[in-house]
Scaffold this active site. Structure first.
Site, short mmCIF file in Angstrom:
data_model
loop_
_atom_site.label_atom_id
_atom_site.label_comp_id
_atom_site.label_asym_id
_atom_site.label_seq_id
_atom_site.Cartn_x
_atom_site.Cartn_y
_atom_site.Cartn_z
N ASP A 12 0.87 -1.17 0.00
CA ASP A 12 0.00 0.00 0.00
C ASP A 12 0.92 1.23 0.00
O ASP A 12 2.13 1.15 0.22
CB ASP A 12 -0.95 -0.03 1.21
CG ASP A 12 -2.20 0.80 0.95
OD1 ASP A 12 -3.24 0.53 1.57
OD2 ASP A 12 -2.12 1.73 0.12
C1 GLC Z 1 -4.41 4.13 -0.20
C2 GLC Z 1 -5.28 2.97 0.16
C3 GLC Z 1 -5.33 1.90 -0.89
C4 GLC Z 1 -5.21 2.54 -2.25
C5 GLC Z 1 -3.81 3.14 -2.36
C6 GLC Z 1 -3.60 3.86 -3.70
O1 GLC Z 1 -3.77 4.65 0.90
O2 GLC Z 1 -5.09 2.33 1.41
O3 GLC Z 1 -6.57 1.19 -0.73
O4 GLC Z 1 -5.40 1.57 -3.27
O5 GLC Z 1 -3.55 4.04 -1.30
O6 GLC Z 1 -4.40 4.99 -3.78
#
Ligand code: GLC
Length: 740
Positions: free
Chosen positions: A284
């Site tokens: 993430d």
């Molecule tokens: C965010 C989220 C994740 C998302 C990623 C990209 O912090 O936790 O679900 O896909 O970043 O935006």
């Protein structure tokens, strides 16, 4: 002829399998041919993902280094670059690199790209897998049309704590329903095979158990037994693997003290080991170097080391891999084999998407224009929205709105709010496309009915200056419709709430209006279950309308006027009190079973009933259904056998309607104590007034299985109770069976 037919089918299936195997071989051969040419820098580049806002938006000057890195083959993927022109521009930069390895473009297309569908938790209330798959397919068509290859969805985290803002992104509290929805969404995004221009890679997230963060606080720790991890939280991820999910995303939480991006247990042992997963895992955003803040590693180099060793293939925006992997390999702290494995997984997807054959194949401006304005998409989002609505209460059948009501007052801060209807994670939403409740009602309700409107209050503040006007408008009406709830940004990421009541002064507004004595229909909108005891007690009717997307107003108006008979069922429990959380339908008898007649010595509270406000699976209709004639073709079975349960469902009302018939199983004696009921089957059935149909459930060893103390998925001999109901707290028929 019959035998020939079977052999032809068998040949066809064998051919498809051979073809798939041959394709896999070709992809692997092509991947190896590229791998042989790559330097260590170029390999590490494939594991590096940047955010696109920095290279195509107003910041492009300050981030020229990103474009340089792309030209030098130091970037494998971008997120948030959207639009055919932008993705083509950035891909062209990648084509300047030595080996011209195409970039992957990803984005959070969670419930629609330009055409916004109901939030995922709302869609889950349809219990309709075809509809959920259609919604994801349309989102994928629009995403692919703007040059995207990959969506960071579906979020398949089981969530049982409505304080957690991200409960809106998933499928609710139940593992069995969550498995089906995970599968439907993966197939919707990806189609049957990657590479279609109407499909994008799915990403099962957040691996794993993010929905169980302590106290419902986002990004927090998760402490849980392996048994609960396997029994409740892992199965939807396995369902995503079985549906062919191209990628996984690890999560921000720790699992039993280990940040999941560094969890060898999750990523290598379970996902890539036991489940033999061939896709790749992306972290993430920044979660690799967040290990430092967690106190898991002293520095970024150690973070990169832990993450790559434990099976995190791609680093989203933490720069840990691009800054430290080369040194880690050169000092033999990380084997090049690990790097090669991660690179191969990523390159394989680029080949499957056809990007090596044509890096610009998703960049077509005509397709972009056509898909983003496709009227079929608007029709589809209306249909999904209509069927996501849950009728929680309908005293004296005040709904659908009777023709006798000539003056209708529409009151509330969500009645004419466009942006709020789209919820969080609203892709590339255009709020101007939204039909609000007020406009939907005005379009739907014919002449001769006067509609008045006042906001009455804000959503979030304690302002009461609008109350007087609201009371005046209510007094002058025959019926009041109140649109109350959360703002779109009060659920979603980083939006946990300790108090999940109506924000601001809305509950007081309801009381002021309800005190006029006029009948009040409450339409509640939120990305989570709210607590609304006052409204539950005093509203004449309650519709739960979640955040229904672009066609919210038309969908709600269709249900209010009876053009559509509501058919939604809750995918999550609605507690009476925050103090009950976490509260799910599959609770345990305990050694002191709850008995409302016994004041003490029982499981539960002395100040609040154990029962929820509204139970998992609850949802009313404008018609009525009768459940009868539960029959079993046998009452005992062996492990390799099955029992066929059938029942008759009759529409005993005066209008057509749909019912979600639910089957729950209870295992009263087991080597691991089992909850009072677990959902093990359901079916959504449409019936005309007076019509009947037979519903059939097949019960086999899989139906009766659970994870035992050795974490083995198994069914144990003994008696079981089969319960058929309209909701988890509304069991209509039951029977006893035995596994011998
Ligand atoms: C965010 C989220 C994740 C998302 C990623 C990209 O912090 O936790 O679900 O896909 O970043 O935006």
């Amino acid at each position: 002829m019959y035998k020939v037919k079977i052999s032809l089918i068998a040949l066809a299936i064998a051919g498809i399998q051979l073809n798939a195997e041959a394709q896999r071989k070709t992809v692997n051969q092509r991947v190896d041919s590229v791998m042989r040419l790559m330097t260590l820098d170029e390999k590490i580049g494939q594991l590096n993902q940047y955010s696109g806002r920095e290279v195509t938006g107003p910041l492009v000057k300050q981030n020229a280094n990103m474009l340089n890195d792309i030209r030098q083959g130091k970037v494998g993927s971008m997120l948030n670059v959207q639009g055919v022109q932008n993705t083509r521009h950035v891909q062209e930069e990648a084509m300047r690199s030595r080996l011209k390895i195409p970039l992957l473009f990803g984005m959070d297309v969670i419930h629609g790209y330009k055409t916004i569908f109901p939030v995922p938790l709302a869609e889950s209330a349809t219990w309709d897998m075809d509809l959920i798959r259609l919604s994801a397919h349309i989102a994928a068509k629009e995403a692919a049309a703007v040059g995207l290859h990959w969506t960071f969805a579906p979020m398949v985290d089981v969530a049982r704590d409505p304080r957690w803002g991200r409960i809106m992104e998933g499928a609710g509290e139940d593992t069995y329903l969550g498995n089906d929805i995970a599968r439907a969404r993966v197939l919707g995004f990806q189609g049957d095979k990657l590479g279609g221009l109407d499909a994008v890679m799915a990403c099962a997230k957040h691996f794993a158990a993010y929905g169980a963060v302590s106290s419902g606080r986002d990004y927090n720790d998760v402490e849980m037994s392996e048994h609960q991890l396997w029994e409740t939280y892992l199965p939807p991820f396995k369902a995503a693997v079985d549906a062919g999910a191209a990628t996984f995303m690890s999560s921000f939480n720790t699992l039993n003290g280990v940040p999941t991006a560094a969890s060898n247990y999750l990523q290598r042992d379970i996902l890539k080991g036991q489940w033999k997963y061939s896709g790749f895992v992306v972290s993430d955003w920044g979660s690799i170097d967040q290990m430092i803040k967690w106190g898991y590693v002293p520095d970024k180099k150690q973070a990169a080391l832990k993450a790559i060793i434990s099976g995190c293939d791609m680093d989203m925006m933490s720069y840990s891999y691009i800054e430290h992997l080369k040194e880690l390999v050169n000092t033999k702290q990380v084997s090049i084999k690990l790097i090669d494995d991660a690179v191969k997984r990523i390159l394989a997807k680029k080949f499957e998407l056809g990007l090596f054959d044509d890096p610009y194949r998703f960049c077509n401006e005509e397709r972009e224009k056509a898909e983003l304005n496709n009227p079929e998409h608007v029709k589809a989002t209306l249909k999904v929205a209509q069927r996501s609505i849950v009728l929680l209460k309908n005293e004296a059948s005040i709904l659908p709105i009777q023709n006798s009501f000539k003056k209708i007052a529409v009151i509330g801060p969500l009645a004419d709010s466009k942006r709020d209807m789209q919820g969080a994670w609203a892709g590339a939403n255009d709020a101007d496309r939204v039909v609000t409740l007020l406009s939907g009602l005005k379009q739907k309700i014919g002449n001769g009915v006067q509609i008045t409107y006042t906001k009455g209050s804000t959503i979030k503040t304690n302002d009461t200056t609008g109350f007087a006007e609201a009371v005046k408008v209510a007094k002058d009406a025959d019926l009041v419709i109140m649109a109350l709830g959360e703002a779109y940004d009060q659920s979603g990421e980083s939006r946990s709430r300790a108090d999940i009541g109506l924000p601001g002064s809305q509950d007081q507004l309801f009381s002021a209006v309800q005190a006029t004595g006029k009948p009040v229909v409450a339409v509640l909108m939120a990305g989570r279950p709210l607590i609304f005891s006052n409204i539950a007690a005093k509203a004449n009717a309650i519709l739960y309308a979640w955040f229904l997307g672009d066609q919210a107003g038309n969908a709600i108006a269709d249900v209010l006027t009876g053009a559509v008979n509501p058919s939604g069922k809750l995918p999550v429990t609605f507690p009476r009190s925050v103090g009950q959380i976490p509260l799910t339908y599959n609770d345990y008898k305990t050694g002191h079973p709850y008995n409302s007649n016994v004041f003490q010595y029982q499981t539960g509270y002395i100040d609040v009933p154990n029962a929820p406000r509204y139970a998992f699976g609850h949802g009313l209709s404008y018609t009525t259904f009768k459940y009868s004639d539960l029959k079993l073709d046998r009452s005992t079975m062996r492990k390799n056998g099955k029992i066929t349960a059938s029942l008759t469902l009759t529409n005993t009302g005066t209008r057509a309607g749909e019912e979600v018939v639910q089957m729950y199983i209870h295992d009263p004696v087991a080597s691991v104590v089992q909850p009072t009921k677990k959902l093990k089957g359901y079916g959504k059935v449409a019936l005309e007034p007076g019509a009947s149909t037979t519903i059939v459930f097949i019960i086999n060893a899989e139906t009766l299985s659970f994870y035992n103390q050795q974490l083995k998925w198994d069914a144990e001999p003994g008696k079981f109770k089969v319960m058929i109901g309209s909701a988890s707290d509304d069991i209509k028929l039951q029977a006893d069976i035995e596994l011998q």
